[in-house]
Design an enzyme around this catalytic site. Sequence first.
Site, PDB file in Angstrom:
ATOM      1  N   ARG A  88     -18.475  36.748  -1.896  1.00  0.00           N
ATOM      2  CA  ARG A  88     -17.583  36.190  -0.880  1.00  0.00           C
ATOM      3  C   ARG A  88     -17.257  37.354   0.058  1.00  0.00           C
ATOM      4  O   ARG A  88     -17.229  38.503  -0.373  1.00  0.00           O
ATOM      5  CB  ARG A  88     -16.357  35.583  -1.546  1.00  0.00           C
ATOM      6  N   ASP A 119     -19.392  24.607   1.923  1.00  0.00           N
ATOM      7  CA  ASP A 119     -18.846  24.404   3.274  1.00  0.00           C
ATOM      8  C   ASP A 119     -18.448  25.712   3.958  1.00  0.00           C
ATOM      9  O   ASP A 119     -18.658  25.877   5.161  1.00  0.00           O
ATOM     10  CB  ASP A 119     -17.614  23.486   3.208  1.00  0.00           C
ATOM     11  N   THR A 141     -23.638  24.135  -4.730  1.00  0.00           N
ATOM     12  CA  THR A 141     -22.370  24.294  -5.452  1.00  0.00           C
ATOM     13  C   THR A 141     -22.343  23.338  -6.642  1.00  0.00           C
ATOM     14  O   THR A 141     -22.778  22.194  -6.518  1.00  0.00           O
ATOM     15  CB  THR A 141     -21.134  24.026  -4.568  1.00  0.00           C
ATOM     16  N   ASP A 143     -19.793  22.029  -7.686  1.00  0.00           N
ATOM     17  CA  ASP A 143     -18.637  21.141  -7.527  1.00  0.00           C
ATOM     18  C   ASP A 143     -18.963  19.775  -6.899  1.00  0.00           C
ATOM     19  O   ASP A 143     -18.121  18.876  -6.940  1.00  0.00           O
ATOM     20  CB  ASP A 143     -17.564  21.819  -6.663  1.00  0.00           C
ATOM     21  N   ASP A 145     -18.869  18.970  -3.946  1.00  0.00           N
ATOM     22  CA  ASP A 145     -17.808  18.632  -2.986  1.00  0.00           C
ATOM     23  C   ASP A 145     -18.218  18.869  -1.532  1.00  0.00           C
ATOM     24  O   ASP A 145     -17.432  19.366  -0.731  1.00  0.00           O
ATOM     25  CB  ASP A 145     -16.523  19.413  -3.322  1.00  0.00           C
ATOM     26  N   ARG A 187     -11.816  23.622  -8.710  1.00  0.00           N
ATOM     27  CA  ARG A 187     -10.473  23.989  -8.244  1.00  0.00           C
ATOM     28  C   ARG A 187      -9.932  22.909  -7.312  1.00  0.00           C
ATOM     29  O   ARG A 187      -8.788  22.514  -7.405  1.00  0.00           O
ATOM     30  CB  ARG A 187     -10.559  25.336  -7.522  1.00  0.00           C
TER      31      ARG A 187
HETATM   32  P1  ADP Z   1     -18.518  28.053  -0.303  1.00  0.00           P
HETATM   33  O1  ADP Z   1     -19.617  28.444   0.619  1.00  0.00           O
HETATM   34  O2  ADP Z   1     -18.993  27.730  -1.674  1.00  0.00           O
HETATM   35  O3  ADP Z   1     -17.608  26.998   0.304  1.00  0.00           O
HETATM   36  P2  ADP Z   1     -16.490  30.039   0.292  1.00  0.00           P
HETATM   37  O4  ADP Z   1     -15.527  29.090   0.896  1.00  0.00           O
HETATM   38  O5  ADP Z   1     -15.974  31.104  -0.622  1.00  0.00           O
HETATM   39  O6  ADP Z   1     -17.628  29.342  -0.566  1.00  0.00           O
HETATM   40  O7  ADP Z   1     -17.290  30.705   1.494  1.00  0.00           O
HETATM   41  C1  ADP Z   1     -18.318  31.624   1.265  1.00  0.00           C
HETATM   42  C2  ADP Z   1     -18.307  32.665   2.359  1.00  0.00           C
HETATM   43  O8  ADP Z   1     -18.593  32.039   3.619  1.00  0.00           O
HETATM   44  C3  ADP Z   1     -16.960  33.357   2.586  1.00  0.00           C
HETATM   45  O9  ADP Z   1     -16.737  34.410   1.683  1.00  0.00           O
HETATM   46  C4  ADP Z   1     -17.126  33.869   3.997  1.00  0.00           C
HETATM   47  O10 ADP Z   1     -17.903  35.030   4.029  1.00  0.00           O
HETATM   48  C5  ADP Z   1     -17.924  32.745   4.664  1.00  0.00           C
HETATM   49  N1  ADP Z   1     -17.006  31.848   5.368  1.00  0.00           N
HETATM   50  C6  ADP Z   1     -16.150  30.955   4.838  1.00  0.00           C
HETATM   51  N2  ADP Z   1     -15.440  30.330   5.790  1.00  0.00           N
HETATM   52  C7  ADP Z   1     -15.850  30.848   6.964  1.00  0.00           C
HETATM   53  C8  ADP Z   1     -15.487  30.640   8.350  1.00  0.00           C
HETATM   54  N3  ADP Z   1     -14.566  29.737   8.685  1.00  0.00           N
HETATM   55  N4  ADP Z   1     -16.119  31.358   9.288  1.00  0.00           N
HETATM   56  C9  ADP Z   1     -17.070  32.264   8.953  1.00  0.00           C
HETATM   57  N5  ADP Z   1     -17.449  32.510   7.691  1.00  0.00           N
HETATM   58  C10 ADP Z   1     -16.848  31.831   6.711  1.00  0.00           C
HETATM   59  O1  F6P Z   2     -18.553  27.434  -7.437  1.00  0.00           O
HETATM   60  C1  F6P Z   2     -17.505  26.554  -7.544  1.00  0.00           C
HETATM   61  C2  F6P Z   2     -16.525  27.043  -8.568  1.00  0.00           C
HETATM   62  O2  F6P Z   2     -17.183  27.204  -9.798  1.00  0.00           O
HETATM   63  C3  F6P Z   2     -15.315  26.168  -8.703  1.00  0.00           C
HETATM   64  O3  F6P Z   2     -15.514  25.059  -9.540  1.00  0.00           O
HETATM   65  C4  F6P Z   2     -14.320  27.134  -9.244  1.00  0.00           C
HETATM   66  O4  F6P Z   2     -13.026  26.733  -8.932  1.00  0.00           O
HETATM   67  C5  F6P Z   2     -14.669  28.418  -8.549  1.00  0.00           C
HETATM   68  O5  F6P Z   2     -16.030  28.317  -8.187  1.00  0.00           O
HETATM   69  C6  F6P Z   2     -14.449  29.638  -9.386  1.00  0.00           C
HETATM   70  O6  F6P Z   2     -14.907  30.740  -8.698  1.00  0.00           O
HETATM   71  P1  F6P Z   2     -14.926  32.238  -9.252  1.00  0.00           P
HETATM   72  O7  F6P Z   2     -16.358  32.611  -9.334  1.00  0.00           O
HETATM   73  O8  F6P Z   2     -14.222  33.013  -8.197  1.00  0.00           O
HETATM   74  O9  F6P Z   2     -14.237  32.265 -10.567  1.00  0.00           O
END
Ligand code: ADP
Ligand code: F6P
Length: 336
Positions: A88, A119, A141, A143, A145, A187
């Site tokens: 992340r 997302d 993912t 999830d 979701d 989560r």
């Molecule tokens: P996921 O992709 O599973 O939804 P995260 O929400 O943790 O997981 O997002 C993954 C990474 O995508 C973040 O650590 C960040 O680097 C990037 N990211 C998330 N939201 C944004 C955003 N609004 N604009 C640009 N990059 C983003």
């Molecule tokens: O990838 C999704 C997920 O496994 C969620 O179900 C959970 O809430 C979260 O990631 C946990 O993330 P971490 O790797 O930070 O413990």
Amino acid sequence: MTAVDKAKLLDEIEDRIRTIGVLTSGGDAPGMNAAIRAVVRTALARGLKVRGIRRGYHGLLKEEIIDLTARDVSDTIQRGGTILQTARCQSMRTEEGQQKAAAICKKYGIDGLVVIGGDGSFAGAQKLANLGVNTIGIPGTIDLDIACTDYTIGFDTAVNTAMEAIDKVRDTSTSHERCSIIEVMGRDAGYLALWCGIANGAEKILMPEEKDFNEQELIDDILENKKRGKKNYIIINAEGIGDSINMAKRIEEATGIETRATILGHMQRGGSPTCKDRVYASTMGAMAVDLLCQGKSNRVVGYKKGQYVDFDIEEALAMKKTIPEYQYEISKVLAI
Ligand code: ADP
Ligand code: F6P
């Protein structure tokens, strides 16, 4: 297609895209390696160069960029996790970080980028597309979701892993005539909980989307359940509700029935992907490359109503996904 047409097509592709980058971002999911492998091999088959970016956007900003060959992805389709690692990255949320990421893509000649994640990762891909890097997202993912798709990479494996673990807990729970709370991941999303709830025949499913949870009603139901002659009471609790350990203590105190909590945790995110995850992820990986070759950008691949489809990222992020009410309702009926 004739040899001449094929040569013409390759020339057209060359005009648009020469090098494709691929990264995994956010939580890892079983099947991501199948998607990476498909991206690499489809791109190579189309005459393109492929660069792997390690550790998601974090690695992109640190220029952790490697060349990938067909052999680099050998022996990976059956492996859980992601060979590119994932991370992340806060900086990617800032305009400065996004500008830097786009400049690094340009520096390495990456004119098409495939982002495998959720997302949040797609939001990052959208920002890069606005800055001139062609991007395609693939939903990854456990999830489930992501609103624009009925399938996400990793859910099928994770839900089967959790289901098998819950079956085991059930054996011991029945033997001791206990109440068992099993916490599954999610989560913000209850799909893992709902599917396990139905697949494992749980008496109660607790999901973050259902706001009307009343612990006293649950306690009453556990006592009623015993009167109905049932030998155990299985509660599937999504991580988003949490507090399983304390909930178990409170339930035991209120009902006099021995209660144990099991938190499945990250074991749900690992393991060898199921056949479904391997095949769907492979298809989506190949499709992402073909979309880039067709000159498309700022799109996300999905699977809707039995078809592989693609959506504009903004449109995809604006979609809403809800828990299927009918399935939730029948889960209660099936638990009598
Ligand atoms: P996921 O992709 O599973 O939804 P995260 O929400 O943790 O997981 O997002 C993954 C990474 O995508 C973040 O650590 C960040 O680097 C990037 N990211 C998330 N939201 C944004 C955003 N609004 N604009 C640009 N990059 C983003
Ligand atoms: O990838 C999704 C997920 O496994 C969620 O179900 C959970 O809430 C979260 O990631 C946990 O993330 P971490 O790797 O930070 O413990």
